[in-house]
Scaffold this motif. Structure first.
Motif, mmCIF file in Angstrom:
data_model
loop_
_atom_site.group_PDB
_atom_site.id
_atom_site.type_symbol
_atom_site.label_atom_id
_atom_site.label_comp_id
_atom_site.label_asym_id
_atom_site.label_seq_id
_atom_site.Cartn_x
_atom_site.Cartn_y
_atom_site.Cartn_z
ATOM 1 N N UNK A 281 8.520 4.238 60.738
ATOM 2 C CA UNK A 281 7.913 3.895 62.090
ATOM 3 C C UNK A 281 8.971 3.769 62.916
ATOM 4 N N UNK A 282 9.015 4.489 63.905
ATOM 5 C CA UNK A 282 10.170 4.619 64.982
ATOM 6 C C UNK A 282 9.935 4.702 66.255
ATOM 7 N N UNK A 283 10.671 4.172 67.233
ATOM 8 C CA UNK A 283 10.214 4.757 68.544
ATOM 9 C C UNK A 283 11.177 6.154 69.012
ATOM 10 N N UNK A 284 11.815 6.444 67.864
ATOM 11 C CA UNK A 284 12.557 7.863 67.933
ATOM 12 C C UNK A 284 11.338 8.861 67.874
ATOM 13 N N UNK A 285 10.184 8.491 67.545
ATOM 14 C CA UNK A 285 9.077 9.385 67.311
ATOM 15 C C UNK A 285 8.108 9.313 68.319
ATOM 16 N N UNK A 286 8.510 8.695 69.732
ATOM 17 C CA UNK A 286 7.408 8.302 70.671
ATOM 18 C C UNK A 286 6.780 9.367 71.095
ATOM 19 N N UNK A 287 7.125 10.537 71.287
ATOM 20 C CA UNK A 287 6.111 11.720 71.480
ATOM 21 C C UNK A 287 5.048 12.021 70.468
ATOM 22 N N UNK A 288 5.277 11.745 69.063
ATOM 23 C CA UNK A 288 3.873 11.733 68.095
ATOM 24 C C UNK A 288 3.060 10.770 68.640
ATOM 25 N N UNK A 289 3.355 9.644 68.931
ATOM 26 C CA UNK A 289 2.407 8.577 69.338
ATOM 27 C C UNK A 289 1.717 8.977 70.508
ATOM 28 N N UNK A 290 2.431 9.619 71.602
ATOM 29 C CA UNK A 290 1.859 9.867 72.800
ATOM 30 C C UNK A 290 0.970 11.002 72.383
ATOM 31 N N UNK A 291 1.182 11.805 71.686
ATOM 32 C CA UNK A 291 0.376 12.936 71.494
ATOM 33 C C UNK A 291 -0.799 12.534 70.902
#
Length: 337
Positions: free
Chosen positions: A41-51
């Protein structure tokens, strides 16, 4: 994860389907369920959570189950054993599986991040950091064979530092325990992801002095991938998935770190909002979030150079063997910006 570890992948870990379930996108029962396993779980993956949160997957007729599968080995095992459908993990994992002679190779189809996501954090504040400061120091590194460590070593070598001779390299601490080990006094320097790096700065436990992402250049650092057999049976769904990813990438590119933080906040409830904003802004400023899902050949070759430099590659897989750009290109053509 080291290529050697993949020889016993399926025996090492069987993921319970209920473990660490988080962030399910809503949707009707008639929507196609896609189970994603994210390596952390990482802010590095922010676009995934946005999707997920902005409903882009739902718009494409998909329902998402998101599970955190800590570590590249566990994530890949979950994929190979059909516990998840899609893995969000470093491209090196697909290469290691390929080197083991997999009959059903893992294919990279949609890139999410395009740089390393770690930062060099010093225990003491350094106003004018010079890479030569690492010589003779104790460096708390990442796991052997994993992309953070390989990209870190690549960046050091680029700056004239031999990570195995010029400093004391510690690599026997589990990924999840690295921040605590540094806090307790282990190491002069450490390699950290956000938001941990910003939290350490805020609390005075460390100071960011360099970015491994900036130093190691563009590469397919974190990519959505799945088995070749899944793609053949579910082309429409893989396309829909990639479309949703591209919509999120466009949204992230067009919005501020402040706005992105509001969207991803449910995934980081224990992190102060100001830390979320500063962390996302740091990633945006250095171009870590990919602006489209294409894993291009130049990025792939840079990745291969990084893995080769770390001594973790038996043979050089060509771009077209483990990368499918068909869905990414179609998404770019189909999705209105």
């Amino acid at each position: 994860m080291s290529k050697r570890a993949y020889g016993t992948l399926l025996l090492a870990f069987m993921l319970a389907a209920t473990a660490a379930l988080a962030g399910c996108g809503g949707g009707d029962s008639d929507k196609k369920l896609i189970r994603i396993g994210e390596v952390t779980r990482s802010l590095f993956y922010a676009p995934q959570y946005v999707a997920i949160e902005k409903g882009f997957f739902e718009e494409e007729g998909l329902k998402i189950e998101l599970t955190t599968t800590p570590g590249g080995d566990k994530t890949m095992t979950a994929l190979l054993s059909n516990v998840i459908d899609v893995a969000l993990v470093g491209s090196e994992t697909s290469i290691y599986v390929y080197q083991q002679g997999a009959d059903d190779p893992v294919i990279n189809f949609a890139q999410l991040t395009q740089t390393d996501g770690t930062f060099l954090v010093a225990r003491e504040k350094i106003d004018n950091f010079d890479w030569n400061s690492l010589k003779g120091s104790v460096f708390l590194g990442q796991r052997v064979g994993g992309m953070p460590q390989m990209a870190g070593e690549f960046a050091m070598k680029k700056n004239g530092i031999d990570p195995h001779h010029d400093l004391e390299l510690i690599q026997n601490v589990d990924f999840a325990n690295i921040p605590a080990a540094f806090s307790s006094g282990t190491g002069d320097y450490v390699q950290l992801f956000e938001p941990t790096a910003s939290i350490f700065e805020k609390e005075g436990r460390g100071h960011v002095v360099a970015s491994f992402g900036t130093e190691s250049g563009h590469l397919p650092y974190t990519v959505f991938m799945t088995k070749e057999s899944f793609i053949k049976k579910n082309k429409k769904d893989v396309q829909a998935f990639t479309n949703a990813v591209y919509k999120a990438q466009n949204w992230v590119a067009a919005h501020s770190a402040d706005e992105i933080a509001d969207v991803v906040l449910p995934y980081f409830e224990n992190v102060d909002r100001d830390i979320l904003v500063s962390s996302i802004d740091r990633y945006k400023q250095q171009g870590s979030f990919a602006t489209d899902p294409i894993v291009d050949e130049a990025e792939w070759n840079n990745l291969i150079d990084v893995i080769t430099s770390a001594g973790e590659l038996d043979k050089r897989p060509e771009h077209g063997v483990l990368v499918n750009t068909e869905f990414a290109k179609e998404a770019i053509a189909a999705v209105k910006q």
